[in-house]
Design an enzyme around this catalytic site. Structure first.
Site, PDB file in Angstrom:
ATOM      1  CD1 TRP A 186       0.515  -0.354   3.212  1.00  0.00           C
ATOM      2  CD2 TRP A 186      -0.557   1.462   3.586  1.00  0.00           C
ATOM      3  NE1 TRP A 186       0.857   0.212   4.355  1.00  0.00           N
ATOM      4  CE2 TRP A 186       0.130   1.296   4.561  1.00  0.00           C
ATOM      5  CE3 TRP A 186      -1.715   2.472   3.448  1.00  0.00           C
ATOM      6  CZ2 TRP A 186      -0.094   2.208   5.526  1.00  0.00           C
ATOM      7  CZ3 TRP A 186      -1.852   3.207   4.413  1.00  0.00           C
ATOM      8  CH2 TRP A 186      -1.023   3.191   5.582  1.00  0.00           C
ATOM      9  CG  ASP A 187       4.683   0.721   1.546  1.00  0.00           C
ATOM     10  OD1 ASP A 187       3.574   0.239   2.017  1.00  0.00           O
ATOM     11  OD2 ASP A 187       6.067   0.736   1.897  1.00  0.00           O
TER      12      ASP A 187
ATOM     13  CD  GLU B 265       2.457  -3.380   9.310  1.00  0.00           C
ATOM     14  OE1 GLU B 265       3.525  -2.882   9.427  1.00  0.00           O
ATOM     15  OE2 GLU B 265       2.022  -4.048   8.082  1.00  0.00           O
TER      16      GLU B 265
ATOM     17  CE  LYS C 204       6.152  -1.428  11.857  1.00  0.00           C
ATOM     18  NZ  LYS C 204       5.514  -2.276  10.524  1.00  0.00           N
ATOM     19  CD  GLN C 205       2.617   2.499   9.459  1.00  0.00           C
ATOM     20  OE1 GLN C 205       3.172   1.557   9.264  1.00  0.00           O
ATOM     21  NE2 GLN C 205       2.500   3.243   8.377  1.00  0.00           N
TER      22      GLN C 205
END
Lengths: 768, 768
Positions: B358-359, B489, B602-603
């Protein structure tokens, strides 16, 4: 469900050959002796769909853990049950054509597992493509009397011709695991040899360096007379050895090919002795002969059945089921090698890997406590005691400190060897079962000494784990346990799994109780342990007590049930009975995420907790929870129906209890979950035993007294089982309206039936 | 953080050789040209710790999915980025001793990645164990002008001796992947050949049957003059070919070994043409010579930099960071092959596998929209459009029906090729990013026609997925989305991830809007699509609207924030700043379960949603959420700091925005997450670009008008970037107190700066 096999008291019978069922039958007709085992592969060539499987207890391979995204704490390897050199082959060639049931017409095929005597027998008539018609009867066993010996008698009669029958008796070292990456191999063959009548092969596992030596020797009779072979043809390839011999057989006459096999591993022999010892063993076996070996084997089985048989009158399906379960359990684990344990598939398939799961403590312990000497169960506990250091190390890998132990979910040698994070890292309730087994053992045997000698160290390490694993939620002002997988593996990474929170607090409570007991009873030992464990007794137990007092337990108050975990009621509430049967089992039809977000339960979870801690709950509470969860449980774990059956009996729902009993007893025989082809569900078979003894028989220990609350399924005439309890052996027989308990040995015994106390002197009985 | 490399405007510079950093440097100094790439492995032998890596775009291997416990719906394979035949080797032997920096004393070592011209250069003086001292300068590049060519110039000068220098120039087909099961090999070498001056090797991947042909040819100069080799020694082994040639070199004189390499794959050639074409290519290259090839290559880079350079004055670290990011992005993906995409590690390591995440949609699209022709982004969208059928199939595998599409999380060819369930099955928000990219593309380019031609089919299939994936909770009387993994994640299988619920409803909303648009604008096409998609327009959109209206969004009302997911507040609320730096990054110190149950993020997750849908939230709301989540975010995903940086700039926190910019820009250069040795974070490099243009520059499209809200970090003197917007090219330069926008081409353009509208005619500028 697949009602394919014939029903019989003592045998499993397959009539007629259906290749579609062959893989399942290969599992069901498996043989083993605790040391090694084999699926029921055909001796002759078979070109159809088959899963070749020969396994040796404790011999495994460590597949490197490989994942797309490495998670810290993963074990380095996954221990894989290894398919071992194949010694079963007796190929038969007639007029340049292989006998192969994959291409022949097959008549009068029967396959019989004789559980009473412990052998596998197969007979058939084959019409080969070239028109030759032969009758075959093959019988084999893996000796319970000599754990390194197996033997096959392969009898063949030409029905419509006289001619040469060419036998090839082989050891094949060129084997694969079906689950390997395409054709990856895990064995290096080190040595091959063959001479007249005998052949040998020595092989070593890659990475783990186990060695296995196999020897084979054959003998032939023709028309009942010894048939001397002066010289055969030997084949010595890099990975394969064989003896080829041709026998001229007249029409109607029977040729018998006897194959004796010795299988030795480096777990029990020096590697240099493997083949020399195999030679001695196989020659000894050959001298004794098939019948003598079988008789020795039969006697061991006789002894086993005398102590562990359960007799059911009036229901052959149920009878066959329980005997099949007991038979497979006793084939898998005999309790005489402390390095072995009870693998969930035993010697019947590749699946799962590892050998020791929580199954041993949660399900198998009661079976061994009641049907074998206490030292067998004690050995199972000692197995974990010996692995305590590795469990502490495993805890450290996951960030726990100060002697907190997390036992592995799956292990061969004390190291974690399974690598799915939601199981390995999160199914931490296993720690509870290990503590609970100590409680059960001490409670059952009264062996209090075990506690101070071994048990307390394990209990302390486990309590320490839970104290570190629980965290305080400011939002709830309670302790919570986040991110776990409960017994119901159809939920992963949930918060506040009721069972886990329950067993965690119980572990800490029991550890406090046991510490106090040893402290007051045996101060020196207590002080020694305080020193050894660097135990800050007051501070640590105070912390444990704080968590016990403030643990959060999810409940659904309106329904009056314990909630499996936070958020369970957010799911669409559908009942298992409303599922289309075509999509069962769910795990073969639904993708994993769909299973996870559904309300369906793989196996007893809240009910597992209620089963363990039954005393804490009244009948109405048990019934409410049973009704709620049983209707949502799909029993796709083999470990589920037994617990539900016991609780159904507990609340007096004998119809449900009986149906769930059949499900556990005949799980593989009737292939409820359509997975018998992968191997059998060995550990849950102990649950079947529990369903009868604890479920129907209502056996409990109440205030130190063995108690029964027997009930009997409508369709049964009677059932009877034996239990060894401390120094006594009891035979309990239940009929409609009558319970007869006979005290076989051990002096006078106090017990309770339907809440009333009785004393029975040795060699006498009571009738109620 | 590891401040090991030297800071420079246009180069990455390593001074002094430290074997500990070698693997990281191998990643950082990687070269590529979109078609192939290579880690910065040494040409000569190196006995130290190294990760050999040569990769070819689109050439992969399908590792069988193997897990302890099979979950239905798993893809059959994991697509692994394959290490390909190694063409880099120029071994150097002097007096029977190999030149090997693993055993030599090394002086004056420098390694330089010249990003402006696109080559790697290394020089050093080595004192060999036998006392011979040599000076080496090695330069290489992988041609951007001819995508199948690479070249090396290896110049060596004996410093304290005269003697024979033996060069061995090789292709090695006997390569492994470091992540393989011990020594499992994935290539079969099919053909090897060598003749005077040239050598060839053709190799095929197991299972996937890709073929690769490599050709090499060398030339030598001595003291600047051509050095003719009449006959060399050729080595032709099964998996290896080489040319060996010995040159007598006088002390102080320089010998130059030129190696020309052609790498061809069966993706672009018939297999029978691979080596013949390699021969032609490598001979052409050799005739042209190193300098000409390099000049052609340099010109391509010149063109790239003209369109995409960002200039920062006053902060060399920041300048170097952004150029490194742009350089690596352009090396990885050039947009000229529709079968390729942007792998998260590009050609710099084995990790992750697959090529498309998906990046691409969530991070790379804005970069390509602004720095390349619209057709590049359009091709990225078309890539997904072409894979719609496979996404629908993938949805079907997971139980979705009626044309619902779930795009794979990781793919090579449209099939899911990653097999961790918590990612593959649950990280479904990727479907949202794919829809969002369509929105972004249309919004940016105004290419409305794309919608009816391609986009609407994808949007409908995605909306259908969400409508089926949401379920109604009777307990909440709301729609919920259970069992997902959000962008963060460090949580798996959670319920009601705010971001997922948000993007799900947005997708359905946008699909309804687009359907209505096409219906009213282009009825024929609408009816055609209704037919093709079997769309029940009214009923389906009604259902979507119902879910949109009744979707549940978790919030923490007291704090006034959106809640990342249900139960988040049950966690111990610790701030990232309070973590001991020694345990960062968490994923290298904490086991997975500990990470999952911690509050650490994480993000960007909620913030990712706020970034996408910024218009819906006021400043105070953005600030509250930013403050809450930024303090709990550990940014262990490369995709995180850029989004936080943009939002920090949005709320005026330029210090935070700048620090987060450095983190994204220099993530690999300074090795923040201690994982540069595994390869670089390619896709997040587009996020670095976004941090400047959308973050500091504040670029948005508001009501169809390109708008800027520029701010500048304290320490910078100025920064400038270019954007292509529809037919215009703008050059935006920001200084303290001044913004200068130059309209380079495309006619008059309307835009907004700090909320005020301006018109700029072509070739003129505005200053604000």
């Amino acid at each position: 469900m697949n009602k394919y096999l014939k029903v019989d008291d003592w045998c499993i019978i397959e009539e007629g050959f259906d290749p579609k069922n062959h893989r399942s039958s290969e599992s069901i007709f498996s043989l083993g002796n605790g040391r090694m085992g084999q699926r029921a592969n055909f001796e002759e060539k078979y070109s159809g769909n088959t899963l070749q499987g020969t396994y040796i207890g404790g011999v495994y391979y460590t597949d490197k853990t490989r994942v797309g995204w490495w998670k810290n704490g993963y074990p380095e390897y996954f221990a894989k049950v290894l398919n071992a050199p194949y010694w079963n082959g007796i190929y038969v060639e007639i007029n340049n054509e292989q006998l192969d049931l994959g291409v022949c017409k097959v008549r009068d095929f029967t396959r019989i597992l004789n559980m009473k005597e412990g052998y596998l027998e197969r007979s058939f008539i084959a019409i080969m493509p070239n028109g030759n018609e032969v009758k075959v009867n093959a019988r084999r066993f893996i000796s319970m009397a000599n754990k390194e010996i197996a033997a096959i008698r392969y009898a063949l009669t030409p029905l419509n011709f006289s001619g040469d029958i060419l036998f090839t008796s082989s050891i094949d070292g060129d084997i694969i695991n079906e689950d390997a990456n395409y054709n990856e191999k895990f064995w290096d063959v080190l040595e091959t040899d063959a001479l007249n009548g005998e052949a040998y092969l020595r092989s070593q596992t890659k990475k783990t360096n186990f060695q296995v030596g196999v020897g084979i020797k054959y003998a032939i009779t023709l028309g009942g007379n010894e048939y001397p072979v002066l010289e055969d043809e030997t084949i010595i390839d890099q990975n394969y050895v064989a003896n080829k011999v041709s026998v001229f057989v007249e029409k109607g006459k029977q040729v018998c090919f006897y194959k004796y096999i010795a299988v030795l591993s480096s777990m029990n022999h020096n590697v240099s002795d493997l083949l020399p010892n195999a030679k001695i063993l196989v020659n000894d076996a050959c001298s004794k002969g098939f019948d003598t070996l079988l008789e020795e084997h039969r006697l061991v089985w006789k002894e086993i059945w005398e102590h562990s048989d359960i007799v059911i009158e009036g229901d052959v399906e149920a009878q066959q089921g329980i005997r099949f379960n007991i038979f497979q359990l006793k084939q898998t684990y005999t309790g005489d090698d402390a390095r072995l344990n009870i693998g969930p598939k035993g010697f019947t398939g590749e699946k799962y890997g590892g050998s020791t799961y929580w199954d041993t403590e949660a399900y198998c312990v009661p079976f061994y406590l009641s049907t074998a000497d206490a030292k067998v169960t004690r050995n199972l506990l000692i197995y974990r005691y010996k692995q305590l250091d590795k469990a502490i190390e495993n805890g450290q890998k996951l960030g726990f400190t100060d002697g907190a132990a997390l036992y592995p979910m799956v292990t061969m040698n004390g190291e974690e060897c399974h690598n799915e994070w939601e199981i390995t890292f999160e199914e931490i309730h296993r720690n509870g079962a290990i503590a609970y087994a100590i409680y059960r053992y001490i409670n059952y045997t009264g062996d209090d000494f075990y506690l101070e000698e071994y048990g307390l160290e394990v209990l302390t390490a486990i309590a320490r784990f839970w104290a570190q694993r629980a965290t305080f939620s400011e939002a709830r002002k309670k302790y919570v346990i986040l991110g776990v997988t409960g017994p119901n593996e159809y939920e992963n990474n949930v918060n506040n799994n009721w069972y886990t929170n329950k067993i965690a607090t119980w572990c800490m409570k029991y550890a406090i109780e046991c510490l106090e007991k040893v402290k007051s009873r045996s101060t020196d030992r207590f002080l020694e342990l305080v020193e050894k464990l660097k135990l800050d007794y007051k501070a640590e137990t105070r912390k444990w007590q704080e968590i016990i007092d403030q643990m959060y337990f999810p409940e659904e108050k309106e329904l009056g049930i314990f909630l499996q975990q936070d958020g369970y009621m957010d799911k669409e509430q559908i009942l298992a009975a409303d599922l289309n049967p075509e999509i069962r089992p769910l795990n073969q039809h639904w993708s994993w995420d769909r299973i996870l977000r559904s309300c369906f339960i793989k196996q007893a979870d809240v009910l597992q907790g209620i089963y363990f801690f039954e005393k804490e709950y009244d009948d109405a509470c048990i019934k409410r929870n049973f009704d709620f969860y049983e209707s949502r449980t799909v029993h796709e774990s083999s470990l589920s129906p037994c617990v539900h059956s016991i609780l159904a009996a507990r609340i007096g729902d004998m119809t449900k209890a009986y149906n769930l009993y059949l499900r556990t007893a005949r799980l593989d025989l009737d292939d409820y979950n359509k997975e018998a082809h992968e191997g059998l569900h060995i550990t849950s078979m102990a649950g079947t035993w529990m369903s009868i003894v604890e479920g129907f028989g209502g056996m409990r220990i109440k205030e130190g007294i063995l108690s029964f609350q027997p009930a009997i399924p409508e369709s049964w005439k009677s059932y009877s089982f034996k239990v060894m309890y401390r120094k006594n052996i009891l035979n309990v027989r239940v009929q409609h309206g009558k319970v007869i308990i006979f005290n076989e040995e051990g002096g006078v015994m106090e017990l309770a039936v339907y809440g009333k106390k009785y004393k029975i002197v040795e060699n006498s009985k009571i009738e109620i």
